[in-house]
Write an enzyme that holds these catalytic residues in place. Structure first.
Site, PDB file in Angstrom:
ATOM      1  N   HIS A 107       1.926   2.529  -3.486  1.00  0.00           N
ATOM      2  CA  HIS A 107       1.083   3.213  -4.297  1.00  0.00           C
ATOM      3  C   HIS A 107       1.275   4.653  -3.687  1.00  0.00           C
ATOM      4  CE1 HIS A 107      -1.277   0.176  -6.001  1.00  0.00           C
ATOM      5  NE2 HIS A 107      -1.668  -0.450  -4.931  1.00  0.00           N
ATOM      6  N   GLU A 114       0.991  -1.254  -0.129  1.00  0.00           N
ATOM      7  CA  GLU A 114      -0.223  -0.017   0.090  1.00  0.00           C
ATOM      8  C   GLU A 114       0.833   1.537   0.124  1.00  0.00           C
ATOM      9  OE1 GLU A 114      -3.223  -0.086  -0.404  1.00  0.00           O
ATOM     10  OE2 GLU A 114      -3.025  -2.186  -0.260  1.00  0.00           O
TER      11      GLU A 114
END
Length: 402
Positions: A263, A260
């Protein structure tokens, strides 16, 4: 699509990968494999019938004159044009919500049947009502501004509308974590402080400014797992579902969080925003050309006189839905590429390919994911690479590193 999904397509594993860590037979039981196949096929079929059904509903509302009826109802006792348009939208929104409620209820029961959802009916209905009002209020703001622009500028409304979508989209991203998300679930600082320290250490390595990791109570609603980095600026948050904490090991959680963070580091949020802004510009311009032509040619059948009349909204929504569906292969391709890049970043950051493989395997098991979906399903539905591809990528990465 029924015959393609249920009879013609093959989601088998390539011979070269059979028996490897990417083969679901090595980490899923026979029952899990069967349930995964059944559940995926039904979900895929629902997806491919819902969008055309939505188009038919909009055509039905227009062709039967129901849109004109909603317009007349909205004019009863109301003076201001803005309020009339808001009332029209409410009737339209309520009608479509009632019409699609049986499908939504079926999907909820399907998820319960296959053990994905753990949510009781009252909780689901609460979320359903919240969805209705959040969607209605958001759409109301857009529709009021849009039809005001159509009244003041017949030729350039699409350009002005596009310019206004930019600050509106940024505003929605900013308030999402602190206003909208808490309507559905309770967010609180991660209880496991030792784990929080390790996650924040990863965030520090990735130059992500964050002082807390948030936990959200999803176990009462689902068995599926998730984690994400959301928001922009001061409202950015690192969030973990408690189901992820309950079902994965520490090393697996750290890999998922590193993914995550990938990103965030690779600016996927901002790239996505730029792509959204560009696609909105193209979409609004196309609608400005296509919709007047359709009204000129089929206005009598659709019972629309002018584009600026609020009863043209179902046609507007139909065109948006059609363009979104047709653009799915492109947007999904970009998304899958970004997810692959985030996987690579996570492997570089954690240096733990075993945790990567086991986390993907556990995600597939708990979500009954289709490890190798049919090609058409993949390009229209999958925003992430298939689990087969993700696990195989880890294996290839490990070989390259060795």
């Amino acid at each position: 699509m029924y015959f393609y999904i249920f009879h013609w397509s093959s989601n088998g594993i390539p011979e070269v990968l059979k028996g490897t860590v990417a083969d679901p037979a090595t980490f899923m039981t026979e029952r899990e494999l069967l349930l995964s196949e059944e559940y995926s096929k039904v979900k895929n079929f629902i997806f491919f019938i819902l969008t055309p059904l939505e188009w038919l509903v909009y055509l039905f509302i227009l062709g039967t004159g129901l849109s004109r009826v909603f317009e007349k109802w909205s004019e009863l006792g109301l003076k201001w044009k803005v309020i009339k348009n808001g009332a029209y939208l409410f009737f339209l929104y309520l009608f479509t919500a009632i019409l699609f409620y049986p499908v939504d209820l079926y999907r909820y029961n399907l998820s319960k049947k296959y053990g994905i959802s753990t949510q009781d009916f009252s909780s689901w209905m609460r979320d359903y009502v919240i969805d209705f009002w959040v969607g209605f209020i958001t759409t109301l703001i857009i529709v009021i501004v849009l039809y005001w622009l159509l009244h003041i500028s017949k030729k350039r409304w699409w350009l002005y509308a596009w310019l206004l979508t930019i600050p509106f989209a940024i505003f929605m991203m900013y308030i999402q974590p602190v206003i909208i998300d808490p309507l559905y679930n309770e967010f609180y600082p991660l209880k496991d402080k030792a784990l929080e320290e390790k996650i924040l250490d990863l965030a520090d390595q990735a130059n992500i400014p964050s002082e807390h990791v948030f936990e959200v109570n999803m176990a009462e609603k689902t068995n599926a797992m998730n984690a994400y980095v959301t928001g922009i600026g001061d409202n950015s948050r690192i969030v973990l579902w408690d189901t992820t904490l309950n079902q994965l090991s520490e090393s697996e959680i750290l890999f998922i969080m590193a993914h995550e963070m990938g990103h965030y580091v690779q600016k996927h949020i901002y790239i996505g925003m730029a792509a959204y802004i560009l696609s909105t510009l193209v979409g609004l311009w196309l609608i400005s050309k296509i919709m007047p032509w359709l009204i000129d040619r089929f206005g009598q059948v659709l019972k629309i006189k002018e584009m600026k009349d609020i009863n043209s909204l179902p046609l507007f929504l139909l065109l948006i839905s059609l363009m979104l569906f047709l653009s799915n292969p492109v947007s999904n391709f970009v998304s899958r590429y970004q997810e692959s890049r985030a996987d690579e970043y996570a492997m570089e950051l954690t240096k733990n390919p075993e945790a990567a493989v086991s986390s993907f395997q556990n995600l597939a098991k708990t979500g009954l994911s289709e490890v190798n979906p049919p090609f058409i399903v993949k390009i229209f539905r999958y925003t992430h690479p298939s689990m087969l591809e993700r696990i195989n990528t880890v294996a290839e990465y490990t070989k390259k590193e060795k």
